[in-house]
Design a protein around this motif. Structure first.
Motif, PDB file in Angstrom:
ATOM      1  N   PHE A  24     -78.694 -33.732 -23.225  1.00 24.63           N
ATOM      2  CA  PHE A  24     -79.109 -35.077 -22.850  1.00 24.63           C
ATOM      3  C   PHE A  24     -79.963 -35.058 -21.579  1.00 24.63           C
ATOM      4  O   PHE A  24     -80.964 -35.767 -21.476  1.00 24.63           O
ATOM      5  CB  PHE A  24     -77.878 -35.959 -22.647  1.00 24.63           C
ATOM      6  CG  PHE A  24     -78.198 -37.423 -22.523  1.00 24.63           C
ATOM      7  CD1 PHE A  24     -78.348 -38.211 -23.641  1.00 24.63           C
ATOM      8  CD2 PHE A  24     -78.360 -38.003 -21.270  1.00 24.63           C
ATOM      9  CE1 PHE A  24     -78.649 -39.566 -23.539  1.00 24.63           C
ATOM     10  CE2 PHE A  24     -78.670 -39.342 -21.147  1.00 24.63           C
ATOM     11  CZ  PHE A  24     -78.813 -40.128 -22.283  1.00 24.63           C
ATOM     12  N   ALA A  25     -79.583 -34.221 -20.617  1.00 18.67           N
ATOM     13  CA  ALA A  25     -80.333 -34.154 -19.364  1.00 18.67           C
ATOM     14  C   ALA A  25     -81.740 -33.609 -19.579  1.00 18.67           C
ATOM     15  O   ALA A  25     -82.712 -34.111 -18.995  1.00 18.67           O
ATOM     16  CB  ALA A  25     -79.581 -33.296 -18.353  1.00 18.67           C
ATOM     17  N   LEU A  26     -81.883 -32.593 -20.417  1.00 16.72           N
ATOM     18  CA  LEU A  26     -83.208 -32.027 -20.673  1.00 16.72           C
ATOM     19  C   LEU A  26     -84.115 -33.043 -21.362  1.00 16.72           C
ATOM     20  O   LEU A  26     -85.296 -33.182 -21.013  1.00 16.72           O
ATOM     21  CB  LEU A  26     -83.072 -30.768 -21.531  1.00 16.72           C
ATOM     22  CG  LEU A  26     -82.500 -29.531 -20.838  1.00 16.72           C
ATOM     23  CD1 LEU A  26     -82.263 -28.418 -21.846  1.00 16.72           C
ATOM     24  CD2 LEU A  26     -83.443 -29.058 -19.745  1.00 16.72           C
ATOM     25  N   LEU A  27     -83.584 -33.740 -22.356  1.00 16.77           N
ATOM     26  CA  LEU A  27     -84.396 -34.741 -23.040  1.00 16.77           C
ATOM     27  C   LEU A  27     -84.691 -35.929 -22.133  1.00 16.77           C
ATOM     28  O   LEU A  27     -85.776 -36.521 -22.192  1.00 16.77           O
ATOM     29  CB  LEU A  27     -83.672 -35.203 -24.312  1.00 16.77           C
ATOM     30  CG  LEU A  27     -83.523 -34.145 -25.402  1.00 16.77           C
ATOM     31  CD1 LEU A  27     -82.708 -34.691 -26.569  1.00 16.77           C
ATOM     32  CD2 LEU A  27     -84.883 -33.683 -25.892  1.00 16.77           C
ATOM     33  N   TRP A  28     -83.743 -36.289 -21.300  1.00 18.71           N
ATOM     34  CA  TRP A  28     -83.930 -37.428 -20.389  1.00 18.71           C
ATOM     35  C   TRP A  28     -85.053 -37.143 -19.389  1.00 18.71           C
ATOM     36  O   TRP A  28     -85.835 -38.036 -19.033  1.00 18.71           O
ATOM     37  CB  TRP A  28     -82.615 -37.708 -19.665  1.00 18.71           C
ATOM     38  CG  TRP A  28     -82.673 -38.859 -18.699  1.00 18.71           C
ATOM     39  CD1 TRP A  28     -83.016 -38.823 -17.379  1.00 18.71           C
ATOM     40  CD2 TRP A  28     -82.381 -40.229 -18.986  1.00 18.71           C
ATOM     41  NE1 TRP A  28     -82.950 -40.070 -16.830  1.00 18.71           N
ATOM     42  CE2 TRP A  28     -82.560 -40.965 -17.796  1.00 18.71           C
ATOM     43  CE3 TRP A  28     -81.972 -40.907 -20.134  1.00 18.71           C
ATOM     44  CZ2 TRP A  28     -82.355 -42.337 -17.717  1.00 18.71           C
ATOM     45  CZ3 TRP A  28     -81.767 -42.278 -20.058  1.00 18.71           C
ATOM     46  CH2 TRP A  28     -81.959 -42.976 -18.865  1.00 18.71           C
ATOM     47  N   ALA A  35     -90.614 -43.540 -24.751  1.00 16.68           N
ATOM     48  CA  ALA A  35     -90.794 -44.782 -25.492  1.00 16.68           C
ATOM     49  C   ALA A  35     -92.198 -44.862 -26.080  1.00 16.68           C
ATOM     50  O   ALA A  35     -92.390 -45.317 -27.217  1.00 16.68           O
ATOM     51  CB  ALA A  35     -90.519 -45.978 -24.583  1.00 16.68           C
ATOM     52  N   LEU A  36     -93.190 -44.418 -25.329  1.00 22.00           N
ATOM     53  CA  LEU A  36     -94.560 -44.406 -25.836  1.00 22.00           C
ATOM     54  C   LEU A  36     -94.708 -43.439 -27.006  1.00 22.00           C
ATOM     55  O   LEU A  36     -95.371 -43.741 -28.009  1.00 22.00           O
ATOM     56  CB  LEU A  36     -95.523 -44.022 -24.716  1.00 22.00           C
ATOM     57  CG  LEU A  36     -97.005 -43.900 -25.086  1.00 22.00           C
ATOM     58  CD1 LEU A  36     -97.529 -45.217 -25.642  1.00 22.00           C
ATOM     59  CD2 LEU A  36     -97.819 -43.448 -23.882  1.00 22.00           C
ATOM     60  N   ALA A  37     -94.082 -42.258 -26.892  1.00 22.81           N
ATOM     61  CA  ALA A  37     -94.139 -41.283 -27.987  1.00 22.81           C
ATOM     62  C   ALA A  37     -93.472 -41.830 -29.245  1.00 22.81           C
ATOM     63  O   ALA A  37     -93.977 -41.646 -30.358  1.00 22.81           O
ATOM     64  CB  ALA A  37     -93.470 -39.975 -27.556  1.00 22.81           C
ATOM     65  N   LEU A 266     -85.637 -30.568 -37.436  1.00 22.62           N
ATOM     66  CA  LEU A 266     -85.704 -30.451 -35.987  1.00 22.62           C
ATOM     67  C   LEU A 266     -87.144 -30.492 -35.485  1.00 22.62           C
ATOM     68  O   LEU A 266     -87.446 -31.162 -34.487  1.00 22.62           O
ATOM     69  CB  LEU A 266     -85.022 -29.159 -35.543  1.00 22.62           C
ATOM     70  CG  LEU A 266     -85.031 -28.856 -34.046  1.00 22.62           C
ATOM     71  CD1 LEU A 266     -84.325 -29.961 -33.267  1.00 22.62           C
ATOM     72  CD2 LEU A 266     -84.386 -27.505 -33.772  1.00 22.62           C
ATOM     73  N   VAL A 267     -88.043 -29.769 -36.147  1.00 20.48           N
ATOM     74  CA  VAL A 267     -89.439 -29.746 -35.709  1.00 20.48           C
ATOM     75  C   VAL A 267     -90.042 -31.149 -35.785  1.00 20.48           C
ATOM     76  O   VAL A 267     -90.738 -31.601 -34.862  1.00 20.48           O
ATOM     77  CB  VAL A 267     -90.242 -28.758 -36.564  1.00 20.48           C
ATOM     78  CG1 VAL A 267     -91.739 -28.889 -36.276  1.00 20.48           C
ATOM     79  CG2 VAL A 267     -89.801 -27.326 -36.294  1.00 20.48           C
ATOM     80  N   GLY A 268     -89.792 -31.870 -36.873  1.00 25.57           N
ATOM     81  CA  GLY A 268     -90.298 -33.226 -36.995  1.00 25.57           C
ATOM     82  C   GLY A 268     -89.737 -34.149 -35.924  1.00 25.57           C
ATOM     83  O   GLY A 268     -90.447 -35.003 -35.385  1.00 25.57           O
ATOM     84  N   ALA A 269     -88.453 -33.972 -35.603  1.00 24.20           N
ATOM     85  CA  ALA A 269     -87.832 -34.804 -34.574  1.00 24.20           C
ATOM     86  C   ALA A 269     -88.419 -34.516 -33.193  1.00 24.20           C
ATOM     87  O   ALA A 269     -88.641 -35.437 -32.399  1.00 24.20           O
ATOM     88  CB  ALA A 269     -86.326 -34.583 -34.565  1.00 24.20           C
ATOM     89  N   ILE A 270     -88.682 -33.248 -32.902  1.00 21.16           N
ATOM     90  CA  ILE A 270     -89.262 -32.893 -31.597  1.00 21.16           C
ATOM     91  C   ILE A 270     -90.676 -33.444 -31.477  1.00 21.16           C
ATOM     92  O   ILE A 270     -91.063 -33.991 -30.431  1.00 21.16           O
ATOM     93  CB  ILE A 270     -89.236 -31.368 -31.408  1.00 21.16           C
ATOM     94  CG1 ILE A 270     -87.798 -30.865 -31.279  1.00 21.16           C
ATOM     95  CG2 ILE A 270     -90.047 -30.970 -30.179  1.00 21.16           C
ATOM     96  CD1 ILE A 270     -87.678 -29.368 -31.230  1.00 21.16           C
ATOM     97  N   ARG A 273     -90.567 -37.037 -30.793  1.00 25.95           N
ATOM     98  CA  ARG A 273     -89.717 -37.397 -29.643  1.00 25.95           C
ATOM     99  C   ARG A 273     -88.551 -38.277 -30.106  1.00 25.95           C
ATOM    100  O   ARG A 273     -88.163 -39.227 -29.428  1.00 25.95           O
ATOM    101  CB  ARG A 273     -90.532 -38.108 -28.571  1.00 25.95           C
ATOM    102  CG  ARG A 273     -91.652 -37.305 -27.970  1.00 25.95           C
ATOM    103  CD  ARG A 273     -91.148 -36.168 -27.109  1.00 25.95           C
ATOM    104  NE  ARG A 273     -90.502 -36.662 -25.906  1.00 25.95           N
ATOM    105  CZ  ARG A 273     -91.152 -36.947 -24.777  1.00 25.95           C
ATOM    106  NH1 ARG A 273     -92.471 -36.797 -24.717  1.00 25.95           N
ATOM    107  NH2 ARG A 273     -90.500 -37.361 -23.703  1.00 25.95           N
ATOM    108  N   ASP A 274     -88.033 -37.955 -31.268  1.00 30.38           N
ATOM    109  CA  ASP A 274     -86.912 -38.715 -31.830  1.00 30.38           C
ATOM    110  C   ASP A 274     -85.627 -38.136 -31.243  1.00 30.38           C
ATOM    111  O   ASP A 274     -84.978 -37.260 -31.814  1.00 30.38           O
ATOM    112  CB  ASP A 274     -86.919 -38.603 -33.360  1.00 30.38           C
ATOM    113  CG  ASP A 274     -86.077 -39.679 -34.023  1.00 30.38           C
ATOM    114  OD1 ASP A 274     -85.193 -40.235 -33.341  1.00 30.38           O
ATOM    115  OD2 ASP A 274     -86.301 -39.973 -35.207  1.00 30.38           O
TER     116      ASP A 274
END
Length: 312
Positions: A24-28, A35-37, A266-270, A273-274
């Motif tokens: 969570f910290a890394l993504l945060w 939000a823009l992504a 996973l690749v699609g989510a990254i 930015r999901d």
């Protein structure tokens, strides 16, 4: 025994909690405006600032770190992975669908690795230092040095392009799993062959084995009751790690072979930015790692009770 299991449970809890917090910290703190992504991935166009602010509020990006973390973690503990920030659908069903493709691929790759490594190591250790032993060591070393993505491309070039025997992309039929599973299985076989060979050679060199032969114990019984248990502990360690890392390897292999599964998920989510999808994949992978390690610890205790007594 109770202290042993309590210790295992506490270690597993600490690892999972740390993984959740770190993820969570890394993504945060990832660069850019998430939000823009998400808005660009959802609408495929430039949107007004009001829409971006709405997405930021829906995803909890406008709250404090610990508030957002608690808001995400509480449903996760109940098995609720939340909704996709891009599609709005529940993450859980999509994640299960991806796992339904990745799990058979990982298991088949593991079976291929075992089918290759066990006979090769047994034959090699019958005559240590001879030509068969040297060939097995050379093959295992070459297999360990070849990256999975390069091996996958070589298999596609040979069996799909040159020979035309197998399909290269997709997952429409049972034949589509052969090349990806072979890519994973050859990597597993390279690691297991070296460890199994070393374990068998060490077990067969134990000082107490000649005493069993002098007492008339048969060679098969010595192999089964004494050599195999001594050689099993390092093999189980590597086997468990390979089982867990197969999911990581499957991510790369699925992308190479354009196969739906956890990798493409996973690749699609990254790329989009999901965050809920990325977090769900990381938590599921961490849970599998911890579960495998717990099973390894239990097998250690079965094979050598002294390990459990020492840990207790």
């Amino acid at each position: 025994m109770i202290r042993f299991f309590i210790g295992l449970f506490l270690r597993a809890t600490v690892v999972l909690a740390g993984t959740a917090l770190a993820t969570f910290a890394l993504l945060w703190n990832a660069p850019g405006d998430p939000a823009l992504a998400v808005a660009l991935a959802r609408y495929r166009a430039v949107v007004p600032d009001a829409v971006i602010d709405q997405i930021r509020a829906e995803a909890g990006f406008d709250t404090g770190f610990w508030t957002a973390f608690a808001h995400w973690l509480a449903p996760m503990l109940r098995g609720d992975f939340g909704q996709s920030a891009v599609t709005g659908r529940d993450v859980g069903p999509d994640l299960l669908t991806a796992l339904s493709y990745t799990t058979p691929l990982a298991l088949l790759g593991l079976l291929i690795g075992l089918a290759i490594s066990i006979p090769l190591a047994l034959v090699a250790t019958k005559r240590p230092g001879q030509w068969m032993d040297r060939i097995s060591v050379a093959l295992a070393s070459i297999g360990a040095a070849i990256p999975s993505y390069w091996l996958g491309l070589l298999l596609i070039l040979l069996f799909a392009v040159q020979l035309g025997w197998l399909p290269a992309m997709g997952a429409r039929t049972a034949a589509h799993i052969i090349l990806p599973a072979l890519t994973l299985g050859l990597g597993v076989a390279a690691s297991l062959t070296r460890i199994l060979r070393s374990g068998l050679l060490e077990a067969r060199g134990q000082a107490f084995l000649p005493a069993f032969h002098r007492r008339g114990v048969g060679a098969h019984a010595v192999e089964r009751d004494h050599i195999a248990p001594h050689a099993a502990i390092p093999v189980i360690t590597v086997f468990g790690l390979e089982l867990a890392f197969l999911l990581e390897g499957a991510v790369m292999v699925e992308v190479i072979f354009a196969r739906p599964g956890l990798g493409t998920f996973l690749v699609g989510a990254i790329e989009a930015r999901d965050f809920p999808k990325v977090q769900a994949v990381v938590i599921v992978a961490a849970t599998l790692f911890v579960t495998v390690n717990l099973l390894i610890d239990l097998l250690y205790r079965v094979l050598d009770p002294r390990i459990g007594e020492h840990n207790a």
